[in-house]
Scaffold this motif. Structure first.
Motif, PDB file in Angstrom:
ATOM      1  N   GLN A   1       0.825  -1.204   0.000  1.00  0.00           N
ATOM      2  CA  GLN A   1       0.000   0.000   0.000  1.00  0.00           C
ATOM      3  C   GLN A   1       0.860   1.255   0.000  1.00  0.00           C
ATOM      4  OE1 GLN A   1      -2.649   0.306   3.330  1.00  0.00           O
ATOM      5  NE2 GLN A   1      -3.534   2.230   2.666  1.00  0.00           N
ATOM      6  N   ASN A   2       1.984   1.218   0.753  1.00  0.00           N
ATOM      7  CA  ASN A   2       2.830   2.400   0.877  1.00  0.00           C
ATOM      8  C   ASN A   2       3.928   2.479  -0.178  1.00  0.00           C
ATOM      9  OD1 ASN A   2       1.288   2.701   3.131  1.00  0.00           O
ATOM     10  ND2 ASN A   2       2.926   2.473   4.604  1.00  0.00           N
ATOM     11  N   PHE A   3       4.068   1.428  -0.976  1.00  0.00           N
ATOM     12  CA  PHE A   3       5.177   1.363  -1.926  1.00  0.00           C
ATOM     13  C   PHE A   3       5.144   2.513  -2.925  1.00  0.00           C
ATOM     14  CE2 PHE A   3       6.908   0.134  -6.031  1.00  0.00           C
ATOM     15  CZ  PHE A   3       8.167  -0.327  -5.696  1.00  0.00           C
TER      16      PHE A   3
ATOM     17  N   ALA B   1      16.742   6.668   2.785  1.00  0.00           N
ATOM     18  CA  ALA B   1      16.714   5.392   3.500  1.00  0.00           C
ATOM     19  C   ALA B   1      15.758   5.424   4.690  1.00  0.00           C
ATOM     20  CB  ALA B   1      18.124   5.026   3.965  1.00  0.00           C
ATOM     21  N   MET B   2      15.850   6.453   5.527  1.00  0.00           N
ATOM     22  CA  MET B   2      15.005   6.510   6.708  1.00  0.00           C
ATOM     23  C   MET B   2      13.535   6.708   6.339  1.00  0.00           C
ATOM     24  SD  MET B   2      14.512   6.190   9.874  1.00  0.00           S
ATOM     25  CE  MET B   2      16.034   6.227  10.800  1.00  0.00           C
ATOM     26  N   PHE B   3      13.263   7.562   5.356  1.00  0.00           N
ATOM     27  CA  PHE B   3      11.871   7.753   4.956  1.00  0.00           C
ATOM     28  C   PHE B   3      11.279   6.449   4.414  1.00  0.00           C
ATOM     29  CE2 PHE B   3       8.670   8.636   1.705  1.00  0.00           C
ATOM     30  CZ  PHE B   3       7.740   9.317   2.471  1.00  0.00           C
TER      31      PHE B   3
ATOM     32  N   MET C   1       7.541   1.935   4.998  1.00  0.00           N
ATOM     33  CA  MET C   1       7.319   0.523   4.689  1.00  0.00           C
ATOM     34  C   MET C   1       7.663  -0.417   5.832  1.00  0.00           C
ATOM     35  SD  MET C   1       8.716   0.529   0.731  1.00  0.00           S
ATOM     36  CE  MET C   1       8.101  -1.129   0.439  1.00  0.00           C
ATOM     37  N   SER C   2       7.952   0.132   7.005  1.00  0.00           N
ATOM     38  CA  SER C   2       8.278  -0.708   8.148  1.00  0.00           C
ATOM     39  C   SER C   2       7.892   0.031   9.427  1.00  0.00           C
ATOM     40  CB  SER C   2       9.775  -1.054   8.146  1.00  0.00           C
ATOM     41  OG  SER C   2      10.113  -1.842   9.261  1.00  0.00           O
ATOM     42  N   THR C   3       8.153  -0.595  10.557  1.00  0.00           N
ATOM     43  CA  THR C   3       7.889   0.041  11.858  1.00  0.00           C
ATOM     44  C   THR C   3       9.229   0.435  12.477  1.00  0.00           C
ATOM     45  OG1 THR C   3       5.909  -1.325  12.184  1.00  0.00           O
ATOM     46  CG2 THR C   3       6.848  -0.241  14.118  1.00  0.00           C
ATOM     47  N   VAL C   4       9.446   1.735  12.587  1.00  0.00           N
ATOM     48  CA  VAL C   4      10.719   2.257  13.078  1.00  0.00           C
ATOM     49  C   VAL C   4      10.490   2.958  14.419  1.00  0.00           C
ATOM     50  CG1 VAL C   4      12.713   3.724  12.546  1.00  0.00           C
ATOM     51  CG2 VAL C   4      11.451   2.611  10.691  1.00  0.00           C
TER      52      VAL C   4
ATOM     53  N   ALA D   1      -5.262   5.290  -5.814  1.00  0.00           N
ATOM     54  CA  ALA D   1      -5.916   5.593  -4.537  1.00  0.00           C
ATOM     55  C   ALA D   1      -4.917   5.610  -3.390  1.00  0.00           C
ATOM     56  CB  ALA D   1      -7.017   4.574  -4.268  1.00  0.00           C
ATOM     57  N   SER D   2      -3.963   4.671  -3.390  1.00  0.00           N
ATOM     58  CA  SER D   2      -2.979   4.613  -2.307  1.00  0.00           C
ATOM     59  C   SER D   2      -2.065   5.832  -2.317  1.00  0.00           C
ATOM     60  CB  SER D   2      -2.147   3.337  -2.418  1.00  0.00           C
ATOM     61  OG  SER D   2      -1.313   3.366  -3.559  1.00  0.00           O
ATOM     62  N   ILE D   3      -1.763   6.345  -3.511  1.00  0.00           N
ATOM     63  CA  ILE D   3      -0.887   7.516  -3.615  1.00  0.00           C
ATOM     64  C   ILE D   3      -1.527   8.729  -2.959  1.00  0.00           C
ATOM     65  CG2 ILE D   3       0.155   9.147  -5.244  1.00  0.00           C
ATOM     66  CD1 ILE D   3       0.554   6.802  -7.144  1.00  0.00           C
ATOM     67  N   PHE D   4      -2.822   8.915  -3.181  1.00  0.00           N
ATOM     68  CA  PHE D   4      -3.494  10.114  -2.670  1.00  0.00           C
ATOM     69  C   PHE D   4      -4.081   9.915  -1.276  1.00  0.00           C
ATOM     70  CE2 PHE D   4      -3.420  10.830  -7.236  1.00  0.00           C
ATOM     71  CZ  PHE D   4      -3.052  12.160  -7.299  1.00  0.00           C
TER      72      PHE D   4
END
Length: 435
Positions: free
Chosen positions: A200-202, A375-377, A382-385, A289-292
């Motif tokens: 979804q976030n890709f 990298a951090m963004f 896409m992960s839990t930081v 839809a995921s982009i917006f």
């Protein structure tokens, strides 16, 4: 502060007077408008094709009444012709209903035309495609322009396989109702993501990384070129005596950053506006839809890392531009910085594609200021930081921006005296220490 304001205002106005800057902005807005309004345009074109097909005798009545009833809530993109072998003509309606259920985007119409006539109808646009069955296990698929994403043959294969299975089941003693029940078993599943949904976030993560890539290369090159132009025209010598190097460097870089941000705001702002107007047309498109639908928290992080990442590279490009003797030398001079950024970009994109955004290498890159904005963004999206890792990365970036900005200003001051020969790194470091 007054010197900074004067330089900042002058540089910002020069961007808005730049025909290339304005032209690129207008071009991108027009392209986005064309993309966002594309479904409406296609509806108009498909409507005209349907009228042409109806005039040719395919009104969609009769055998297709059931298909139309099932398609009240679907969007018809065109007509698909279906030719059934003579020996299976008694089952033509059954076969048509099976194809109609599989191809909801088309109005599936039976035809008894010869293959050559069917080809002509597909080429002329009266039909989007056609399936000419030689038997229940063999057919020809006709389409004018074959898309690389066309999955019609796979769908048709599955339809004919189901019909074949039905025949085997019935011949083995099962009733038609029992065979239908066996073939129409529905598997229900539900996925609950306890962290981030990478798929979804890709898409908006990729867009942010790519936008940062384009803006840094474009505006970084412009900063370096402007500085080199001032130096080659000897204007830098006059400027350096009337303003502090730090004010000059920060004024140029902040102005370029704001110009780039305004350009992106115009582009993405128009995209949001056009999407809002055509939202109903894009509801079925998961990617768009995921982009917006980007979460507000992620959008804030995007702005933070975007701005800080831009500052780091803009300062570096500006410093390198001050060491070039001629504008023609800029491309060669900035090559090491460009390669450094491109390497980081490739690393992040490869990690995104693999889905392994929390690898050891990506974790290390999250604190390296030349790569951490991307990298951090990417890890956040896409992960839990943990928040403390994000905070450390931002602090490192802020300190790096200030440090690189001050060093760039010193190099800018020293660069005034470097004419004629390509300066070596050692000589620049010695001159900066004395500055």
């Amino acid at each position: 502060m007054k010197q900074f304001g004067t330089i900042f205002q002058f540089e910002l106005i020069s961007y808005f007077k730049n025909k290339v800057f304005v032209g690129v902005t207008v071009f991108l807005v027009v392209v986005i408008a064309a993309v966002m309004f594309f479904p409406n345009i296609m509806d108009i074109i498909d409507g005209e094709k349907t009228e042409v097909a109806e005039e040719a005798g395919y009104s969609g009545s009769g055998d297709t009444a059931d298909g139309a009833a099932h398609g009240e809530d679907r969007e018809i993109q065109g007509i698909a012709l279906l030719s059934v072998p003579t020996e299976d003509s008694q089952r033509a309606e059954e076969i048509q209903n099976a194809f109609q259920a599989a191809f909801l985007e088309y109005e599936v119409l039976l035809t008894e035309e010869e293959p050559e006539r069917i080809k002509e109808q597909v080429i002329s646009g009266q039909a989007e495609c056609a399936f000419v069955l030689n038997s229940m296990t063999s057919y020809k698929y006709y389409v004018d322009n074959l898309s690389m994403y066309d999955m019609s043959t796979e769908t048709a294969d599955e339809v004919l396989r189901n019909i074949g299975r039905m025949e085997v089941m019935v011949s083995s003693g099962m009733s038609v109702e029992e065979a239908n029940a066996a073939l129409s078993v529905v598997i229900d599943h539900e996925t609950e993501s306890l962290g981030k949904d990478q798929m979804q976030n890709f898409f908006y993560t990729y867009i942010m990384i790519f936008a940062l890539y384009m803006v840094i290369l474009l505006y970084g090159q412009m900063v370096a070129t402007n500085v080199a132009t001032e130096k080659s025209s000897r204007a830098m010598e006059l400027l350096i005596t009337s303003a502090k190097p730090v004010s000059m460097m920060f004024g140029k870089v902040v102005a370029s950053c704001l110009a780039g941000f305004i350009q992106l705001l115009a582009v993405f702002g128009s995209a949001i506006l056009f999407y809002s107007i055509n939202k109903n047309q894009w509801e079925g498109n998961i990617i768009v839809a995921s982009i917006f639908d980007m979460p507000l928290e992620l959008f804030v992080y995007m702005l933070i890392f975007f701005v800080l990442g831009f500052f780091i590279y803009a300062f570096m490009f500006g410093a390198i531009g001050s060491t070039a003797s001629k504008v023609e030398d800029i491309n060669t001079s900035v090559m090491p910085v460009t390669l450094l950024f491109v390497a980081g970009f490739i690393l992040v994109i490869m990690s995104m594609s693999d889905g392994n955004v929390d690898s050891l290498l990506m974790r290390i890159c999250s604190y390296v200021p030349f790569v951490s904005p991307m990298a951090m963004f990417t890890r956040i999206a896409m992960s839990t930081v943990p928040f403390y890792e994000i905070l450390i990365s931002i602090v490192v970036l802020i300190v790096s921006v200030v440090g690189i900005g001050v060093i760039s200003a010193k190099i800018y001051r020293v660069g005034v005296l470097l004419y004629g020969t390509t300066p070596k790194i050692g000589s620049i470091i010695k001159a900066v220490r004395k500055a």
